[in-house]
Design a protein around this motif. Structure first.
Motif, PDB file in Angstrom:
ATOM      1  N   MET A  80      20.050 -33.941  67.295  1.00  0.00           N
ATOM      2  CA  MET A  80      18.629 -33.709  67.598  1.00  0.00           C
ATOM      3  C   MET A  80      18.363 -32.223  67.858  1.00  0.00           C
ATOM      4  O   MET A  80      17.318 -31.694  67.454  1.00  0.00           O
ATOM      5  N   GLY A  83      17.934 -30.250  64.679  1.00  0.00           N
ATOM      6  CA  GLY A  83      16.799 -30.534  63.811  1.00  0.00           C
ATOM      7  C   GLY A  83      16.648 -31.962  63.322  1.00  0.00           C
ATOM      8  O   GLY A  83      15.712 -32.262  62.574  1.00  0.00           O
ATOM      9  N   ALA A  84      17.530 -32.871  63.701  1.00  0.00           N
ATOM     10  CA  ALA A  84      17.368 -34.270  63.262  1.00  0.00           C
ATOM     11  C   ALA A  84      16.172 -34.887  63.976  1.00  0.00           C
ATOM     12  O   ALA A  84      15.966 -34.677  65.173  1.00  0.00           O
ATOM     13  N   ARG A  85      15.383 -35.611  63.231  1.00  0.00           N
ATOM     14  CA  ARG A  85      14.223 -36.279  63.812  1.00  0.00           C
ATOM     15  C   ARG A  85      14.628 -37.659  64.331  1.00  0.00           C
ATOM     16  O   ARG A  85      15.694 -38.169  63.994  1.00  0.00           O
ATOM     17  N   GLN A  86      13.746 -38.261  65.119  1.00  0.00           N
ATOM     18  CA  GLN A  86      14.018 -39.618  65.628  1.00  0.00           C
ATOM     19  C   GLN A  86      14.235 -40.586  64.483  1.00  0.00           C
ATOM     20  O   GLN A  86      15.093 -41.463  64.550  1.00  0.00           O
ATOM     21  N   ARG A  87      13.470 -40.404  63.418  1.00  0.00           N
ATOM     22  CA  ARG A  87      13.584 -41.269  62.243  1.00  0.00           C
ATOM     23  C   ARG A  87      14.991 -41.190  61.635  1.00  0.00           C
ATOM     24  O   ARG A  87      15.547 -42.192  61.192  1.00  0.00           O
ATOM     25  N   ASP A  88      15.577 -39.989  61.626  1.00  0.00           N
ATOM     26  CA  ASP A  88      16.925 -39.805  61.076  1.00  0.00           C
ATOM     27  C   ASP A  88      17.968 -40.524  61.922  1.00  0.00           C
ATOM     28  O   ASP A  88      18.878 -41.171  61.391  1.00  0.00           O
TER      29      ASP A  88
END
Length: 167
Positions: A80, A83-88
């Motif tokens: 996170m 740059g990872a989103r919650q969706r990822d």
């Protein structure tokens, strides 16, 4: 109509036997109805066993995924933070749950085919219906998605700062 025919045969036999009832008539319709009721009860029981098995398997998937989320909290925080989103994160853990269910479903199909093959070698009649095999595999996939969603959502909603500071 069956009842009328049964009574007519009974009257004819009584007349031919000089009024003595030294015979017994049986009606297969009653036995067929009893067998249908028994099959219905057995189908209901097997359905209940299958539902309980799916529930237990789903709880197992959920437990494994919750432990995976707990053990990988730091990894989730790093993803996170980079740059990872919650969706990822949600997609990653749902994919893991589905893969766990795919492996379980394939193992179940393999075991069923082995047992069926052993029964065939023992000269016991076995019928494999591919629609049932694919239906069971589909149930395994749905179980993985349904019971894997809550742990995946929990992982996706983690606070990155709290996740990075956890051990």
């Amino acid at each position: 109509k069956v009842r009328e025919a049964e009574q007519a045969v009974s009257r004819t036999l009584l007349r031919l036997h000089d009024g003595k009832q030294d015979f017994e008539l049986t009606n297969n319709a009653a036995m067929i109805q009893a067998e249908a009721r028994t099959q219905g009860t057995l189908s209901l029981m097997l359905g209940a066993i299958a539902a309980i098995s799916l529930l237990v398997g789903g709880i197992g998937v959920m437990n494994i995924m919750l432990m995976t989320v707990r053990e990988r909290t730091r990894e989730i925080g790093i993803r996170m933070a980079t740059g990872a989103r919650q969706r990822d994160i949600l997609r990653q853990f749902l994919t893991e749950a589905v893969m766990l269910s795919v492996v379980g479903g394939l193992a179940g199909i393999g075991l069923a085919l082995l047992v069926g093959g052993a029964l065939l070698l023992g000269k016991i009649a076995v019928a494999f219906e591919w629609l049932a095999v694919f239906g069971a595999f589909g149930c395994a996939l749905v179980t993985g998605v349904v019971f894997g969603f809550m742990p995946a959502r929990k992982a996706a909603r983690l606070d990155p700062v709290a996740a990075l500071t956890s051990e």
